[in-house]
Design an enzyme around this catalytic site. Structure first.
Site, PDB file in Angstrom:
ATOM      1  CG  ASP A  71      -2.033  -1.029   1.118  1.00 56.04           C
ATOM      2  OD1 ASP A  71      -2.081  -1.750   0.113  1.00 56.04           O
ATOM      3  OD2 ASP A  71      -2.834  -1.135   2.065  1.00 56.04           O
ATOM      4  CB  CYS A 108      -3.524  -6.562  -1.529  1.00 57.44           C
ATOM      5  SG  CYS A 108      -2.348  -7.724  -0.875  1.00 57.44           S
ATOM      6  CG  HIS A 267      -2.324  -3.569   4.817  1.00 59.10           C
ATOM      7  ND1 HIS A 267      -3.272  -3.748   5.790  1.00 59.10           N
ATOM      8  CD2 HIS A 267      -2.900  -3.977   3.657  1.00 59.10           C
ATOM      9  CE1 HIS A 267      -4.369  -4.247   5.255  1.00 59.10           C
ATOM     10  NE2 HIS A 267      -4.180  -4.385   3.954  1.00 59.10           N
ATOM     11  CG  ASN A 375      -2.628  -1.980  -3.406  1.00 59.67           C
ATOM     12  OD1 ASN A 375      -2.633  -3.138  -2.977  1.00 59.67           O
ATOM     13  ND2 ASN A 375      -2.809  -0.945  -2.595  1.00 59.67           N
TER      14      ASN A 375
END
Length: 635
Positions: A71, A108, A267, A375
């Site tokens: 992330d 993800c 994350h 991502n």
């Protein structure tokens, strides 16, 4: 006559002795130039040489270290303009290449599937995520929500080609449940030494879940194990300890390695060791998110990522101005961003530990090192605004929330649980629009660094602006390893790779991986996109059935100027390309009220009027708690 010499550790002693003796007794020097790439993989000679020589031909091939952040926004590391200190990744950028136009999946597990296989996520079994699967997708081919047998992983192919393969960190490819689907763990899919978190996320300090109703499972090789470190070691430290353990364990094997270090950072939940939180808090509190975003963009231009005369684009959705926030909002927002920054700083420290080990053992030069993110950004909604799906239980959720301490002074500790919602992505993805879960640049365009193994390339510029896609990573690794992609694997047909090797772009013998008129389509959660050179088409669930938006990324990085009406021919081409793609990979459009409700709660609308800001009740700050809603998360 010039002779190529390939030397590796113990073999160098053998070669040096041979050269010295030849000089003493007057014999011509005999220097081995045998390498794995010059022999058939299953050659009997190659096998005998491997078994009898102190330095096998295998060891001449490059090692691979794939470091995956979780992330990360485009602007979350220093070499992409960040205010966050990442000296080890910055050094890697200077010694390697910076890919400024790399794109991935918007969440993800689809991204991880494609990264490890070179194949679209629908083909590999993750046409959607188990967290957001619609009723009509359940049980359908390509929607297993775990890695299926239609694909083979790069780890399986490299293991079979004589590589030591190892993974430490997050997996998220085994589907739902405590132990996931049988036969889908990393140990089943090519990794010989494994320590992994099977699910999407967890507390960074212990084995607690970060949302109620979820599970946390750690596995070592094929065995479920308790979380090591007395449930106190920070996750990034733990995963680094394990990958170093595996590297040391296999070093004497004299085989090349493929190491996959898959961090949980950054994350949800945002948690970090306290060392640098205060330092970053002072920066964010004194400057604010508007100025930080502007400074990032200016630094990106100085780094050569954007033209020097480009102006900062509008971001969709926009943030409330920093100066109009209350003091409480400013305090909390600065602390949230500070914890996020401290997480990334700690991960960078651990990256440095692995790189130093490779240097100390003489393996750094011959190791391809790749860093990227699965991502773009963390979840674009704050904790109390999430919606849990079938896992939601009101009593369980209330108990979970009662155990959270999101007081200002406690933010970042093990019993805090929060992220930055959509307002924090404003800084993290600068200068883009969008966030995790969307096909806008903020959700799919992420930092990418790569250092090639020796010999060095002929390229003169370390910034590469060619479009590169997540499915290109496996073909590139196999290209460097000189390993082919089979048509069948272990008696079953497998899908051929859909990506391309970008080795030629790295070494300067090619300018682009894809031609300007070559389309690259994708779909997830009934959102679709086609990228074709600088053109980008998007169709999402808020659009009419046959309506697409079109953006020219060359002049509109913020994707705020829809030019579809001006270029109907391009739009029509993209529609046709996407239609064929959807048929080929088996896209099933999600239907049903449950899916629609979940999507409405996890994807804020991307328009100029949907202004985003920090909600103190939304992040469960004591004294600001409002009505607590049920929650669902994307990963």
């Amino acid at each position: 006559m010039a002779v190529e010499v390939k030397i590796n550790r113990g073999f160098s002693i053998f070669v040096m002795l041979g050269m010295i003796l030849s000089g003493i007794i007057g014999l011509p020097p005999i220097i081995s130039s045998i390498s794995a790439s010059s022999l058939p993989l299953n050659s009997n000679f190659y096998q005998a040489f491997s078994e009898t020589s102190g330095a096998s031909a295998q060891s001449q091939r490059p090692n691979f270290l794939v470091i995956l952040g979780d992330d990360f926004g485009y602007a979350d590391i220093g070499s992409f303009g960040s205010e966050i200190s990442t000296p080890n990744l910055d050094t890697l950028a200077k010694e390697g290449k910076v890919l400024t136009n790399y794109h991935t999946a918007p969440t993800c597990s689809p991204a991880r599937l494609s990264l490890l296989t070179g194949v679209d996520w629908h083909i590999g079994g993750i046409g959607t995520m188990y967290e957001l699967i619609a009723e009509n997708q359940v049980g359908q081919p390509g929607y297993e929500t775990y890695i299926n047998d239609r694909v083979v992983t790069v780890a399986e192919l490299l293991r079979d080609a004589g590589y030591n393969t190892m993974l430490s960190g997050k997996w998220h490819l085994s589907g739902s449940g405590k132990e996931g689907q049988p036969g889908t763990k990393p140990y089943d899919r090519g990794f010989e030494n494994v320590f992994t978190l099977l699910q999407d996320g967890a507390n960074h300090f212990n084995n607690n879940t970060y949302v109620p109703g979820y599970t946390v499972t750690f596995v070592e090789n094929d065995t479920v194990v308790p979380r090591p470190g007395n449930n106190t070691v920070y996750a990034a430290d733990l995963y680094t300890d394990k990958i170093l353990e595996y590297l040391k364990k296999t070093e004497a094997d004299d085989k090349p390695f493929f190491a996959y270090l898959s961090f949980q950072v950054a994350h949800t939940p945002f948690q970090a060791p306290p060392d640098n939180i205060e330092k970053y808090y002072k920066i964010y509190r004194s400057i604010g998110w508007d100025k930080i975003r502007e400074q990032i963009f200016e630094k990106q231009k100085q780094l050569g990522i954007w033209p020097s005369n480009m102006t900062i684009p509008q971001r969709l959705p926009p943030n409330q101005s920093w100066e109009s926030l209350t003091n409480d909002q400013k305090d909390y927002a600065a602390k949230v961003l500070a914890v996020h920054a401290a997480m990334i700083g700690d991960m960078d420290k651990n990256v440095g530990r692995v790189i130093q080990y490779l240097k100390d053992t003489g393996q750094y030069d011959n190791t391809l090192i790749l860093f990227t993110s699965d991502n773009g950004t963390s979840e674009p909604v704050e904790l109390a605004k999430f919606k849990y799906s079938s896992a939601y239980n009101a009593t369980q959720a209330a108990q979970f929330i009662a155990g959270i301490n999101n007081s200002f002074s406690n933010l970042g500790n093990a019993d805090s649980d929060f992220n930055y919602g959509s307002w924090g992505t404003y800084v993290a993805v600068a200068p883009f629009s969008g966030f995790k879960g969307s096909f806008y640049e903020g959700g799919t365009r992420v930092p990418f660094l790569i250092k090639e193994p020796l010999p060095t390339s002929n390229a003169t510029n370390n910034i590469i602006k060619s479009f590169v896609y997540v499915t290109d990573i496996t073909p590139t690794i196999l290209d460097f390893a000189d390993v082919s992609y089979p048509t069948t694997y272990q008696g079953r047909d497998i899908h051929p790779p859909m990506g391309k090797s970008f080795k030629a772009v790295l070494n300067g013998t090619a300018q682009n991986v894809y031609a300007d008129n070559e389309p690259v389509p994708a779909e997830l959660f009934n959102q679709t996109t086609v990228i074709m050179g600088d053109w980008k088409g998007i169709h999402d669930s808020s659009d009419k059935p046959n309506e697409w938006k079109l953006y020219d990324l060359a002049v509109d990085l913020g994707e705020s100027i829809n030019v579809a009406d001006l270029h109907p021919d391009i739009v029509q081409t993209m529609k046709e390309v996407y239609g064929k793609f959807a048929e080929d990979v088996g896209v099933i459009i999600p239907r049903g009220a449950q899916f629609a409700t979940a999507v409405a709660n996890v994807f804020p609308e991307l328009n100029s009027t949907n202004i985003q800001t920090i909600s103190l009740s939304g992040m469960l700050a004591p004294g600001f708690k409002g009505q607590i809603e049920p929650i669902h998360t994307i990963n």
